[in-house]
Design a protein around this motif. Structure first.
Motif, PDB file in Angstrom:
ATOM      1  N   ARG A   9      -1.839 -12.160  -1.099  1.00  0.00           N
ATOM      2  CA  ARG A   9      -0.377 -12.064  -1.123  1.00  0.00           C
ATOM      3  C   ARG A   9       0.045 -10.647  -0.753  1.00  0.00           C
ATOM      4  N   ILE A  10       1.141 -10.576  -0.008  1.00  0.00           N
ATOM      5  CA  ILE A  10       1.584  -9.306   0.562  1.00  0.00           C
ATOM      6  C   ILE A  10       2.834  -8.812  -0.176  1.00  0.00           C
ATOM      7  N   ALA A  11       2.789  -7.549  -0.605  1.00  0.00           N
ATOM      8  CA  ALA A  11       3.957  -6.916  -1.236  1.00  0.00           C
ATOM      9  C   ALA A  11       4.402  -5.722  -0.405  1.00  0.00           C
ATOM     10  N   LEU A  12       5.632  -5.732   0.032  1.00  0.00           N
ATOM     11  CA  LEU A  12       6.199  -4.625   0.807  1.00  0.00           C
ATOM     12  C   LEU A  12       7.059  -3.780  -0.132  1.00  0.00           C
ATOM     13  N   ILE A  13       6.767  -2.489  -0.203  1.00  0.00           N
ATOM     14  CA  ILE A  13       7.474  -1.608  -1.140  1.00  0.00           C
ATOM     15  C   ILE A  13       8.088  -0.456  -0.364  1.00  0.00           C
ATOM     16  N   THR A  14       9.410  -0.402  -0.299  1.00  0.00           N
ATOM     17  CA  THR A  14      10.050   0.714   0.397  1.00  0.00           C
ATOM     18  C   THR A  14      10.085   1.935  -0.526  1.00  0.00           C
ATOM     19  N   GLY A  15      10.088   3.106   0.092  1.00  0.00           N
ATOM     20  CA  GLY A  15       9.976   4.320  -0.716  1.00  0.00           C
ATOM     21  C   GLY A  15       8.652   4.316  -1.458  1.00  0.00           C
ATOM     22  N   GLY A  16       7.657   3.717  -0.841  1.00  0.00           N
ATOM     23  CA  GLY A  16       6.382   3.461  -1.515  1.00  0.00           C
ATOM     24  C   GLY A  16       5.582   4.708  -1.834  1.00  0.00           C
ATOM     25  N   ALA A  17       5.908   5.818  -1.173  1.00  0.00           N
ATOM     26  CA  ALA A  17       5.170   7.043  -1.437  1.00  0.00           C
ATOM     27  C   ALA A  17       5.753   7.815  -2.619  1.00  0.00           C
ATOM     28  N   ARG A  27       0.560  -1.391  -9.583  1.00  0.00           N
ATOM     29  CA  ARG A  27       0.590  -2.569 -10.469  1.00  0.00           C
ATOM     30  C   ARG A  27       0.468  -3.862  -9.677  1.00  0.00           C
ATOM     31  N   LEU A  28       1.151  -3.944  -8.539  1.00  0.00           N
ATOM     32  CA  LEU A  28       1.096  -5.170  -7.734  1.00  0.00           C
ATOM     33  C   LEU A  28      -0.301  -5.348  -7.156  1.00  0.00           C
ATOM     34  N   ALA A  29      -0.935  -4.247  -6.766  1.00  0.00           N
ATOM     35  CA  ALA A  29      -2.309  -4.322  -6.248  1.00  0.00           C
ATOM     36  C   ALA A  29      -3.254  -4.802  -7.340  1.00  0.00           C
ATOM     37  N   ARG A  30      -3.025  -4.316  -8.560  1.00  0.00           N
ATOM     38  CA  ARG A  30      -3.868  -4.751  -9.684  1.00  0.00           C
ATOM     39  C   ARG A  30      -3.720  -6.250  -9.935  1.00  0.00           C
ATOM     40  N   GLY A  31      -2.545  -6.774  -9.598  1.00  0.00           N
ATOM     41  CA  GLY A  31      -2.290  -8.212  -9.753  1.00  0.00           C
ATOM     42  C   GLY A  31      -2.778  -9.024  -8.557  1.00  0.00           C
ATOM     43  N   GLY A  32      -3.444  -8.374  -7.625  1.00  0.00           N
ATOM     44  CA  GLY A  32      -4.067  -9.112  -6.521  1.00  0.00           C
ATOM     45  C   GLY A  32      -3.293  -9.075  -5.217  1.00  0.00           C
ATOM     46  N   ARG A 135       7.173 -20.152   4.740  1.00  0.00           N
ATOM     47  CA  ARG A 135       6.278 -20.307   3.601  1.00  0.00           C
ATOM     48  C   ARG A 135       7.102 -20.125   2.336  1.00  0.00           C
ATOM     49  N   HIS A 136       7.532 -21.206   1.735  1.00  0.00           N
ATOM     50  CA  HIS A 136       8.416 -21.113   0.567  1.00  0.00           C
ATOM     51  C   HIS A 136       7.764 -20.338  -0.580  1.00  0.00           C
ATOM     52  N   GLY A 137       8.602 -19.626  -1.307  1.00  0.00           N
ATOM     53  CA  GLY A 137       8.129 -18.962  -2.519  1.00  0.00           C
ATOM     54  C   GLY A 137       7.919 -17.483  -2.313  1.00  0.00           C
ATOM     55  N   GLY A 138       8.449 -16.690  -3.230  1.00  0.00           N
ATOM     56  CA  GLY A 138       8.277 -15.247  -3.156  1.00  0.00           C
ATOM     57  C   GLY A 138       9.274 -14.576  -4.079  1.00  0.00           C
ATOM     58  N   SER A 139       9.337 -13.266  -3.983  1.00  0.00           N
ATOM     59  CA  SER A 139      10.264 -12.540  -4.854  1.00  0.00           C
ATOM     60  C   SER A 139      10.786 -11.290  -4.161  1.00  0.00           C
ATOM     61  N   ILE A 140      12.015 -10.964  -4.507  1.00  0.00           N
ATOM     62  CA  ILE A 140      12.590  -9.667  -4.134  1.00  0.00           C
ATOM     63  C   ILE A 140      12.932  -8.955  -5.435  1.00  0.00           C
TER      64      ILE A 140
END
Ligand SMILES: NC(=O)c1ccc[n+]([C@@H]2O[C@H](COP(=O)([O-])OP(=O)(O)OC[C@H]3O[C@@H](n4cnc5c(N)ncnc54)[C@H](O)[C@@H]3O)[C@@H](O)[C@H]2O)c1
Length: 266
Positions: A9-17, A27-32, A135-140
């Protein structure tokens, strides 16, 4: 590093640095999830991506982009579509602050604050539509701020209140696609994020309103990341359109109109 594109699963995080972006990515990486960090600071981005890879032993990706550029959301989502063909979580975290007092507001700065804090999250959600539809399903998860209730600098407060409105709108719009849309509203972290006033006074004023007094501390990036991880998790799959305050109860207080307080941005 070659990316493992199988069912991750892919998580895009703006201002990620930045502080909250990096803690959320961790945390999201730890969740897979595979974190994709977007930032305009190339050096910080490289360091953050390398740190994530080293810590997790898993892939992570950085996309250098400035969200002041109206074309950036399209380019970012095109890159995600091309690399992964899916998006599972979008964390709209990049933020700008701006002038603290109405007399100091310059229109160019007002426009920039709204562009990064409010327009970019809308454009990113819009550009992600084909991925959500395929691909249904996800979160913002939108990173707002407690100031949407308490008020601070005009542009910053308006943008964060607008982001809460956008959260509610997108929750309705994306509900049929089973995409949940929620906001996290932290109080002042006591670090980073462009605060250039009297730091000690600000900290004291902030702590007066924290109801979890025994802890005697401010919010941390990890506190915020925990809320992000929850809202992106299966445990929150029936929660949408909500604002989760990460404020130690400070959102419960009406703030006094002192100079210290009106100077606050977070
Ligand atoms: N720090 C606080 O006290 C606090 C409190 C409440 C809410 N917030 C919100 O949390 C979010 C993150 O704050 P933080 O404390 O981690 O700040 P930070 O300064 O540590 O990180 C922000 C990151 O966003 C990036 N960024 C800024 N403008 C950008 C742009 N135009 N395009 C791409 N990247 C851009 C910066 O390079 C930086 O890496 C912000 O939206 C902020 O409003 C922060």
């Amino acid at each position: 590093m070659s990316l493992d594109l199988t069912e991750r699963r892919i998580a895009l995080i703006t201002g990620g640095a930045g502080a909250i972006g990096m803690a959320s990515a961790r945390r999201l990486a730890r969740g897979g999830m595979l974190p994709v960090l977007v930032d305009r600071d190339g050096t910080a981005l490289d360091i953050a991506v390398a740190a994530l890879r080293a810590e997790t032993g898993q892939p992570a990706l950085g996309i250098l982009a400035d969200l002041l550029d109206r074309a950036a959301p399209h380019a970012i989502m095109a890159r995600v579509a091309q690399a992964f063909g899916r998006l599972d979580c979008l964390v709209n975290n990049a933020g700008l602050s701006g002038a603290r007092r109405i007399g100091e507001v310059a229109i160019a700065e007002w426009d920039a604050v709204l562009a990064v804090n409010l327009t970019a999250p809308m454009l990113l959600a819009q550009e992600a539509m084909p991925l959500w539809q395929a691909r249904h399903g996800g979160s913002i998860v939108n990173i707002a701020s407690r100031v949407w209730l308490s008020g601070a600098g005009p542009g910053y407060t308006a943008s964060k209140a607008g982001l809460i409105g956008l959260t509610r709108s997108l929750a309705v719009q994306l509900g049929p696609l089973e995409v949940t849309v929620n906001a996290v509203a932290p109080s002042y972290l006591g670090s980073g994020f462009n605060f250039d006033g009297d730091e000690a006074a600000r900290r004291r004023a902030e702590q007066e309103h924290i109801r979890l007094g025994v802890l005697d501390r401010l919010a941390t990036a990890e506190d915020v990341a925990g809320a992000v991880a929850f809202l992106a998790s299966a445990d929150a799959r029936f929660i949408t359109g909500e604002v989760l305050h990460v404020c130690g109860g400070a959102q419960l207080a009406a703030r006094p109109a002192s100079a210290e307080v009106t100077d606050g941005r977070a």
